[in-house]
Design a protein around this motif. Structure first.
Motif, mmCIF file in Angstrom:
data_model
loop_
_atom_site.group_PDB
_atom_site.id
_atom_site.type_symbol
_atom_site.label_atom_id
_atom_site.label_comp_id
_atom_site.label_asym_id
_atom_site.label_seq_id
_atom_site.Cartn_x
_atom_site.Cartn_y
_atom_site.Cartn_z
ATOM 1 N N SER A 75 0.748 -1.237 -0.102
ATOM 2 C CA SER A 75 -0.052 -0.033 0.086
ATOM 3 C C SER A 75 1.044 1.146 -0.049
ATOM 4 C CB SER A 75 -0.953 -0.253 1.208
ATOM 5 O OG SER A 75 -0.093 -0.080 2.634
ATOM 6 N N TRP A 78 2.180 1.782 -3.569
ATOM 7 C CA TRP A 78 1.069 2.135 -4.613
ATOM 8 C C TRP A 78 0.622 3.717 -4.025
ATOM 9 C CZ3 TRP A 78 -0.645 1.949 -8.890
ATOM 10 C CH2 TRP A 78 -2.018 2.161 -9.186
ATOM 11 N N SER A 79 0.818 3.802 -2.685
ATOM 12 C CA SER A 79 0.206 5.407 -2.488
ATOM 13 C C SER A 79 1.395 6.252 -2.812
ATOM 14 C CB SER A 79 -0.301 5.271 -0.934
ATOM 15 O OG SER A 79 1.008 5.034 -0.157
ATOM 16 N N LEU A 81 3.167 5.781 -5.661
ATOM 17 C CA LEU A 81 3.237 5.930 -6.919
ATOM 18 C C LEU A 81 2.311 6.347 -7.720
ATOM 19 C CD1 LEU A 81 5.322 2.369 -7.787
ATOM 20 C CD2 LEU A 81 6.252 4.715 -7.852
ATOM 21 N N TRP A 82 1.169 5.923 -7.374
ATOM 22 C CA TRP A 82 -0.109 6.680 -8.228
ATOM 23 C C TRP A 82 -0.104 7.781 -8.361
ATOM 24 C CZ3 TRP A 82 -3.961 9.426 -7.539
ATOM 25 C CH2 TRP A 82 -4.767 9.693 -5.801
ATOM 26 N N PRO A 83 0.126 8.694 -7.454
ATOM 27 C CA PRO A 83 -0.143 10.415 -7.565
ATOM 28 C C PRO A 83 1.056 10.688 -8.594
ATOM 29 C CG PRO A 83 -0.293 9.757 -5.471
ATOM 30 C CD PRO A 83 0.387 8.451 -6.013
ATOM 31 N N VAL A 85 2.769 8.944 -10.974
ATOM 32 C CA VAL A 85 2.349 8.342 -12.080
ATOM 33 C C VAL A 85 1.314 9.088 -12.836
ATOM 34 C CG1 VAL A 85 1.901 6.256 -13.688
ATOM 35 C CG2 VAL A 85 3.190 5.794 -11.845
ATOM 36 N N SER A 86 0.235 9.400 -12.176
ATOM 37 C CA SER A 86 -0.944 10.301 -12.479
ATOM 38 C C SER A 86 -0.478 11.904 -12.980
ATOM 39 C CB SER A 86 -2.022 10.366 -11.527
ATOM 40 O OG SER A 86 -2.610 9.191 -11.186
#
Length: 333
Positions: A75, A78-79, A81-83, A85-86
């Motif tokens: 988590s 992912w928490s 990386l996703w901002p 990457v977005s």
């Protein structure tokens, strides 16, 4: 018979011999014997109840910790990386949209595909890594000297009231002064050398570091200072063991801001001060502009941006470690 005579003469009976009250009056006065048994039972129930509650709370904590252990690493990755990457995908889409709009020709403002291809080609060249190494060496040396200057100035100004009245506002004025304004003076003093770049890097970063330390000292609780004096701490020992640990959050914020000023000062210096046989990122920016090499210019800017983000992540990790050490990490989660 002598015992009986003495007993009769004294008018008292021998204790514990033939006295029916000796078996029943051993409890404390006031008849608290039965109540003490009830109190014991009540206390036993209370202790048992508290033990049950403690086990329940411990079980909840164990479940929470187990859940964190199971999903904590995934988590967190992912928490984190996703901002990023977005945001990266959004920037690339906007970038490509501006290129497709045709506001500038391709050789002036290259697209993301051309720029990333140029960046990939540079990653395979030895000169690129030499330029990065030279730039980082200058940055680390200048920033280390700025930390030393900021520590000395901040420590003196924060503890000496007349000195603070004299130069307190001057430090803030130096902090707000653009770094590039120092380069004409630096070139006059040191010529087109690395000393000129280092001079401006120090002047750009040291005021922020000093102000961070001054703010941390101002917000040090007076009770800590009194406790330090009671323990016999004076001057340098008081700073080392009391004031500096208490001012670490503000000092760390000053370090982070000082690095930002140092990095910008360095890039400006490398654009103005070109030294032969010493490739740097600023030099690559200069020649890419002179040759109208838009892909090379944008590729170098991406490298500078990535280095800045990497250093910011290091400061963020240091801040998280400090908050965890102070027991503040649960408040922010």
């Amino acid at each position: 018979m002598a015992v009986d005579a003495s007993t009769q003469q004294s008018g008292a009976e021998p204790s514990g011999v033939g006295d029916p009250r000796s078996d029943t009056d051993t409890r404390p006065s006031g008849g608290s014997g039965p109540r003490s048994g009830a109190d014991t039972r009540r206390s036993g129930v209370a202790v048992e109840s508290s033990d049950v509650h403690a086990r329940q709370i411990a079980g909840l904590d164990a479940l929470e910790l187990a859940d964190r252990r199971k999903s904590g690493l995934a988590s967190r990755i992912w928490s984190g990386l996703w901002p990023v990457v977005s945001a990266l995908v959004l920037v690339l889409l906007i970038w490509q949209g501006v290129v497709l709009a045709g506001w500038w020709p391709e050789y002036v403002f290259a697209g993301p595909v051309t720029t990333l291809t140029e960046l990939a080609d540079r990653l395979g060249e030895a000169e690129f890594y030499q330029a990065v190494a030279v730039t980082m060496r200058r940055a680390l040396v200048g920033f280390a000297l700025a930390i030393a200057v900021g520590l000395v100035v901040g420590a003196l100004v924060s503890r000496i009231r007349p000195l603070r009245r004299a130069v307190g506002s001057l430090i803030t004025g130096l902090q707000t002064m653009p770094s590039i304004a120092w380069f004409p003076l630096a070139i006059l003093l040191f010529g087109l050398t690395e000393s000129a770049i280092t001079f401006v890097v120090i002047l750009g970063a040291a005021p922020s570091i000093a102000n961070g330390l001054i703010a941390g000292v101002d917000y040090t609780p007076p009770i800590l200072l009194r406790a330090g004096h009671m323990l016999g701490l004076r001057r340098l020992s008081l700073y080392r063991h009391v004031i500096l640990p208490a001012s670490l959050p503000s000092f760390l914020a000053g370090l982070k801001q000082g690095w930002a000023f140092a990095w910008r000062s360095l890039m400006a210096g490398e654009l103005l001060v070109i030294i032969a046989n010493q490739p740097s990122l600023g030099e690559q920016l200069h020649f890419a502009r002179e040759l109208a090499d838009s892909p090379g210019l944008l590729a170098t800017m991406i490298v500078i941006l990535v280095i800045g983000i990497g250093v910011d992540l290091l400061f963020g990790a240091a801040d998280n470690a400090l908050r965890r050490r102070w027991g503040l990490h649960q408040v922010t989660n």
